[in-house]
Design a protein around this motif. Structure first.
Motif, short mmCIF file in Angstrom:
data_model
loop_
_atom_site.label_atom_id
_atom_site.label_comp_id
_atom_site.label_asym_id
_atom_site.label_seq_id
_atom_site.Cartn_x
_atom_site.Cartn_y
_atom_site.Cartn_z
N ALA A 4 0.87 -1.17 0.00
CA ALA A 4 0.00 0.00 0.00
C ALA A 4 0.91 1.22 0.00
O ALA A 4 1.19 1.81 1.03
N ASP A 5 1.39 1.59 -1.17
CA ASP A 5 2.38 2.67 -1.22
C ASP A 5 1.96 3.80 -2.14
O ASP A 5 2.78 4.66 -2.45
N ASP A 6 0.71 3.83 -2.60
CA ASP A 6 0.22 4.93 -3.42
C ASP A 6 -0.83 5.69 -2.63
O ASP A 6 -1.60 5.11 -1.88
N LEU A 7 -0.85 6.99 -2.82
CA LEU A 7 -1.69 7.83 -1.98
C LEU A 7 -2.14 9.06 -2.75
O LEU A 7 -1.35 9.66 -3.48
N VAL A 8 -3.41 9.43 -2.59
CA VAL A 8 -3.94 10.68 -3.12
C VAL A 8 -4.53 11.44 -1.95
O VAL A 8 -5.33 10.88 -1.19
N ILE A 9 -4.15 12.68 -1.79
CA ILE A 9 -4.72 13.53 -0.75
C ILE A 9 -5.35 14.72 -1.45
O ILE A 9 -4.69 15.40 -2.24
N MET A 10 -6.60 14.98 -1.15
CA MET A 10 -7.29 16.13 -1.74
C MET A 10 -7.61 17.11 -0.63
O MET A 10 -8.05 16.71 0.45
N CYS A 11 -7.37 18.38 -0.91
CA CYS A 11 -7.59 19.39 0.10
C CYS A 11 -8.08 20.68 -0.55
O CYS A 11 -8.09 20.80 -1.77
N ARG A 12 -8.45 21.61 0.27
CA ARG A 12 -8.94 22.90 -0.23
C ARG A 12 -7.80 23.70 -0.84
O ARG A 12 -6.63 23.53 -0.49
N LEU A 51 -3.81 4.10 -9.91
CA LEU A 51 -4.19 2.69 -9.94
C LEU A 51 -5.38 2.42 -10.87
O LEU A 51 -6.24 1.60 -10.59
N GLY A 52 -5.44 3.16 -11.95
CA GLY A 52 -6.50 2.94 -12.93
C GLY A 52 -7.81 3.64 -12.62
O GLY A 52 -8.79 3.45 -13.33
N TYR A 53 -7.86 4.43 -11.58
CA TYR A 53 -9.08 5.14 -11.22
C TYR A 53 -8.86 6.65 -11.32
O TYR A 53 -7.87 7.16 -10.81
N PRO A 54 -9.80 7.37 -11.92
CA PRO A 54 -9.69 8.83 -11.92
C PRO A 54 -10.35 9.42 -10.66
O PRO A 54 -11.50 9.12 -10.37
N GLY A 69 -14.71 12.62 -5.71
CA GLY A 69 -14.91 11.19 -5.63
C GLY A 69 -14.09 10.43 -6.64
O GLY A 69 -13.25 11.00 -7.33
N VAL A 70 -14.38 9.15 -6.75
CA VAL A 70 -13.65 8.26 -7.65
C VAL A 70 -14.66 7.38 -8.36
O VAL A 70 -15.70 7.06 -7.82
N ARG A 71 -14.33 7.02 -9.57
CA ARG A 71 -15.14 6.06 -10.32
C ARG A 71 -14.21 5.27 -11.22
O ARG A 71 -13.10 5.72 -11.52
N PRO A 72 -14.66 4.10 -11.68
CA PRO A 72 -13.80 3.30 -12.55
C PRO A 72 -13.51 4.04 -13.86
O PRO A 72 -14.33 4.83 -14.33
N ILE A 77 -14.69 0.07 -17.37
CA ILE A 77 -16.12 -0.12 -17.62
C ILE A 77 -16.33 -0.86 -18.93
O ILE A 77 -17.15 -1.78 -19.00
N ARG A 78 -15.58 -0.50 -19.96
CA ARG A 78 -15.71 -1.16 -21.26
C ARG A 78 -15.38 -2.65 -21.14
O ARG A 78 -16.10 -3.51 -21.67
#
Length: 103
Positions: A4-12, A51-54, A69-72, A77-78
């Protein structure tokens, strides 16, 4: 072994540097390091791919309210639709029941 070495942090807006410094402090406490070559601050106008998710700005269908948020990905999906289509093709459905009914 899975890592578990990938990380996304979202902030203002305007808080990214402060949040990044806090992340460095937490990682140092855990005796881990932040890879400075791969670490970056991005604007939320465009989705961030991990990791393949936007990850990015989405809208609630009922109210139109914005949320992060996140979605595939479209590619995922295809692939899923193609798999379902292959499993549910007309030529493959109800074969056993049809054979039973005809005998």
């Amino acid at each position: 072994m899975t890592w578990a070495d990938d990380l996304v942090i979202m902030c203002r807006r305007g808080k990214a540097e402060e949040v990044l410094q806090r992340l460095r402090d937490i990682m140092a406490t855990l005796k881990l390091t932040v890879n400075e070559e791969k670490t970056r601050i991005c604007k939320s106008g465009r989705p961030v791919r991990l990791l393949g998710y936007p990850f990015g700005r989405l809208y609630k269908r009922t109210t139109g309210q914005v949320y992060v948020g996140v979605r595939p990905s479209k590619k995922s999906i295809r692939r899923m639709v193609e798999r379902i289509h292959a499993m549910t093709a007309i030529s493959a459905t109800w074969q056993e029941a049809y054979r039973w009914w005809r005998s």
